[in-house]
Design a protein around this motif. Structure first.
Motif, short mmCIF file in Angstrom:
data_model
loop_
_atom_site.label_atom_id
_atom_site.label_comp_id
_atom_site.label_asym_id
_atom_site.label_seq_id
_atom_site.Cartn_x
_atom_site.Cartn_y
_atom_site.Cartn_z
N LEU A 94 8.98 -1.20 -3.93
CA LEU A 94 8.80 -2.00 -2.72
C LEU A 94 9.95 -1.77 -1.73
O LEU A 94 9.72 -1.69 -0.51
N ARG A 95 11.17 -1.64 -2.27
CA ARG A 95 12.31 -1.40 -1.38
C ARG A 95 12.16 -0.05 -0.67
O ARG A 95 12.41 0.05 0.54
N GLU A 96 11.75 0.98 -1.41
CA GLU A 96 11.57 2.30 -0.80
C GLU A 96 10.47 2.26 0.26
O GLU A 96 10.59 2.88 1.32
N ALA A 97 9.39 1.52 -0.01
CA ALA A 97 8.30 1.41 0.96
C ALA A 97 8.77 0.71 2.23
O ALA A 97 8.42 1.12 3.35
N VAL A 98 9.55 -0.38 2.07
CA VAL A 98 10.08 -1.10 3.24
C VAL A 98 10.97 -0.20 4.07
O VAL A 98 10.90 -0.17 5.30
N VAL A 99 11.84 0.58 3.39
CA VAL A 99 12.74 1.49 4.12
C VAL A 99 11.95 2.54 4.88
O VAL A 99 12.24 2.84 6.06
N ASN A 100 10.92 3.11 4.22
CA ASN A 100 10.12 4.15 4.90
C ASN A 100 9.40 3.60 6.13
O ASN A 100 9.41 4.23 7.20
N LEU A 101 8.79 2.43 5.96
CA LEU A 101 8.09 1.84 7.10
C LEU A 101 9.07 1.45 8.21
O LEU A 101 8.78 1.64 9.40
N GLY A 102 10.22 0.90 7.84
CA GLY A 102 11.22 0.52 8.84
C GLY A 102 11.73 1.73 9.60
O GLY A 102 11.92 1.68 10.83
N MET A 103 11.95 2.85 8.89
CA MET A 103 12.43 4.06 9.56
C MET A 103 11.39 4.60 10.53
O MET A 103 11.73 5.06 11.63
N GLU A 104 10.11 4.54 10.13
CA GLU A 104 9.06 5.01 11.03
C GLU A 104 8.99 4.15 12.29
O GLU A 104 8.82 4.67 13.41
N GLN A 105 9.11 2.86 12.12
CA GLN A 105 9.07 1.97 13.29
C GLN A 105 10.27 2.20 14.20
O GLN A 105 10.14 2.26 15.43
N ASN A 106 11.45 2.35 13.60
CA ASN A 106 12.66 2.60 14.41
C ASN A 106 12.59 3.96 15.09
O ASN A 106 13.07 4.14 16.22
N ALA A 107 12.00 4.96 14.39
CA ALA A 107 11.86 6.29 14.99
C ALA A 107 10.93 6.24 16.19
O ALA A 107 11.17 6.90 17.21
N ALA A 108 9.84 5.46 16.09
CA ALA A 108 8.90 5.35 17.20
C ALA A 108 9.58 4.73 18.42
O ALA A 108 9.34 5.16 19.56
N LYS A 109 10.45 3.75 18.18
CA LYS A 109 11.16 3.12 19.30
C LYS A 109 12.11 4.10 19.95
O LYS A 109 12.37 4.03 21.15
N ALA A 110 12.64 5.04 19.15
CA ALA A 110 13.59 6.02 19.70
C ALA A 110 12.90 7.27 20.23
O ALA A 110 13.55 8.20 20.67
N GLY A 111 11.56 7.28 20.16
CA GLY A 111 10.81 8.43 20.67
C GLY A 111 10.74 9.60 19.71
O GLY A 111 10.49 10.73 20.14
N GLN A 117 0.83 -1.21 0.00
CA GLN A 117 0.00 0.00 0.00
C GLN A 117 0.86 1.26 0.00
O GLN A 117 0.55 2.24 -0.70
N VAL A 118 1.94 1.24 0.76
CA VAL A 118 2.85 2.40 0.78
C VAL A 118 3.54 2.55 -0.57
O VAL A 118 3.68 3.67 -1.08
N ALA A 119 3.96 1.43 -1.15
CA ALA A 119 4.58 1.48 -2.48
C ALA A 119 3.63 2.04 -3.52
O ALA A 119 4.02 2.80 -4.41
N ASP A 120 2.36 1.67 -3.39
CA ASP A 120 1.35 2.18 -4.32
C ASP A 120 1.18 3.69 -4.15
O ASP A 120 1.05 4.43 -5.14
N ALA A 121 1.19 4.14 -2.89
CA ALA A 121 1.06 5.58 -2.63
C ALA A 121 2.26 6.35 -3.17
O ALA A 121 2.12 7.48 -3.67
N ILE A 122 3.45 5.77 -3.07
CA ILE A 122 4.65 6.42 -3.60
C ILE A 122 4.52 6.66 -5.10
O ILE A 122 4.98 7.67 -5.63
N ASN A 123 3.86 5.74 -5.81
CA ASN A 123 3.69 5.84 -7.26
C ASN A 123 2.42 6.58 -7.67
O ASN A 123 2.04 6.55 -8.85
N GLY A 124 1.75 7.21 -6.72
CA GLY A 124 0.59 8.01 -7.04
C GLY A 124 -0.72 7.25 -7.05
O GLY A 124 -1.76 7.80 -7.42
N GLY A 125 -0.71 5.99 -6.66
CA GLY A 125 -1.93 5.19 -6.63
C GLY A 125 -2.20 4.48 -7.94
O GLY A 125 -1.85 4.95 -9.01
#
Length: 394
Positions: free
Chosen positions: A131-148, A73-81
């Motif tokens: 897909l790679r860009e979407a995985v990186v974005n989601l992973g960064m958001e999750q890691n950011a949440a863990k770091a506050g 879904q994030v990858a689809d949003a990156i490409n404009g839907g």
């Protein structure tokens, strides 16, 4: 219209010859067929890509769970839907079957270090990068949440914007296709009509009709009639094809391209007429040098090279070389309109190119007229260009 009425309307000999050339071609099934074929080709080139672009279905990506679905879904949003669609499968075996059967473009499966993209014989690079860009974005958001940190804080000062110093009026890909189209239109039209001019001249020589015509009409009037008549036909064909292209753009909702192409098309017509006039005289000379159809292979070779080299140069040369070519007569008929599509060209440049092309056209036509007068009634054997230059005026 009777012969007497036509003679009264067309008072100059060259007008009679031009009228004969135009009326003969308009009744020629081969000419009509080639024009219709070019119309169909142009319409297909304009309409089919638009239809394909409008009917693109999203690529199906097989996933096992919600985490994979979120990435798609994030990858689809990156490409404009509308680029990707989630397809749920039970396990890896089902994912492999969906990919190999063509039910899914690829599969996104969980792995120890993130995800793995599963393809059949290959994975489309755009799909993989999205897909790679979407995985990186989601992973960064999750890691950011863990770091506050919020996602906005994590991405602070990481935006890269693009600014062009000399932006072209059209997107690079679109401009490239239109550039090739304009150059190809000039090349094909000039080559096709040029060969028709040469064949018409040599046919008249073979049948001895030229001797009758030369007795009734000045030889230079014969040349001007053929050149002007075929120029009118060539320009008419270009206008019809251009109109078909414009209609195709309107019907496929590509008016933004039309707004840029239409002004350049006006410049192209000027370059086309001058360039074609210069070449038409040379094609007529190529016919006058020959004594039979088989001779045209060698006598028309210079004209073919004059067309072929600038065509490939205007299409494949680099920006600096193309800028130089846009001022060189004949080559400018193909290179300058292409430059005006891909970059912001000051108005003085096409004006200077037109002046240079006009001077060259006058010189080439005058030279062609002299050679035509000296060689048209020469029969018995094929003449070379050097030999024709050495002939004394009759």
């Amino acid at each position: 219209m009777s012969t007497q009425q036509r003679s009264t309307t067309l008072r100059h000999p060259w007008q009679l010859v031009a009228h004969r050339e135009i009326s003969t071609k308009l009744r020629d099934k081969t000419f009509i067929g080639s024009t219709l074929f070019m119309l169909i080709l142009v319409l297909a080139a304009v309409v089919i890509p638009a239809l394909l672009a409008g009917n693109n279905d999203p690529d199906k990506i097989a996933v096992l769970d919600d985490s994979g679905a979120k990435v798609v879904q994030v990858a689809d949003a990156i490409n404009g839907g509308g680029a990707f669609e989630v397809t749920r499968v039970a396990d890896r075996a089902a994912a492999e079957k969906a990919v190999t059967d063509g039910d899914a473009e690829a599969a996104l499966l969980p792995a120890d270090t993130g995800f793995v993209v599963l393809g059949d014989d290959k994975v489309d690079s755009d799909t993989q990068n999205s897909l790679r860009e979407a995985v990186v974005n989601l992973g960064m958001e999750q890691n950011a949440a863990k770091a506050g940190l919020t996602p906005e804080q994590l991405r602070a000062n990481t935006t890269v914007e693009e600014q062009l110093l000399n932006p072209g009026p059209l997107p690079e890909v679109v401009a490239g296709f239109v550039n090739i189209g304009l150059a190809l239109a000039f090349y094909m039209t000039a080559l096709g009509f040029g060969m028709m001019i040469a064949q018409s001249v040599v046919q008249e020589k073979e049948s001895r009709v030229v001797e009758i015509l030369a007795a009734a009409v000045p030889i230079r009037a014969l040349l001007w009639g053929k050149v002007i008549g075929n120029t009118v036909l060539a320009l008419g064909q270009i206008v019809v094809i251009a109109a078909a292209s414009l209609i195709g753009l309107v019907l496929t909702d590509q008016a933004d391209i039309l707004e840029v192409v239409a002004p350049v098309a006006g410049w192209f017509v000027v370059f086309f007429v001058l360039g074609f006039l210069a070449l038409a005289g040379l094609w007529a000379v190529a016919g006058s040098l020959a004594t039979r159809q088989e001779d045209l292979g060698s006598t028309t070779l210079p004209g073919q090279m004059i067309l072929m080299l600038p065509f490939f140069f205007s299409v494949f040369a680099g920006p600096s070389a193309k800028a130089v070519a846009s001022f060189v007569p004949i080559a400018s008929s193909m290179a300058m309109p292409g430059r005006m599509l891909t970059e912001d060209v000051p108005v003085w440049q096409p004006l200077v190119a037109i002046v240079l092309l006009l001077v060259a056209t006058v010189l080439i036509v005058r030279l062609g007229a002299r050679l035509y007068e000296r060689t048209l009634l020469q029969t018995g054997r094929k003449l070379g260009y050097r030999e024709a230059m050495a002939l004394k005026p009759s």
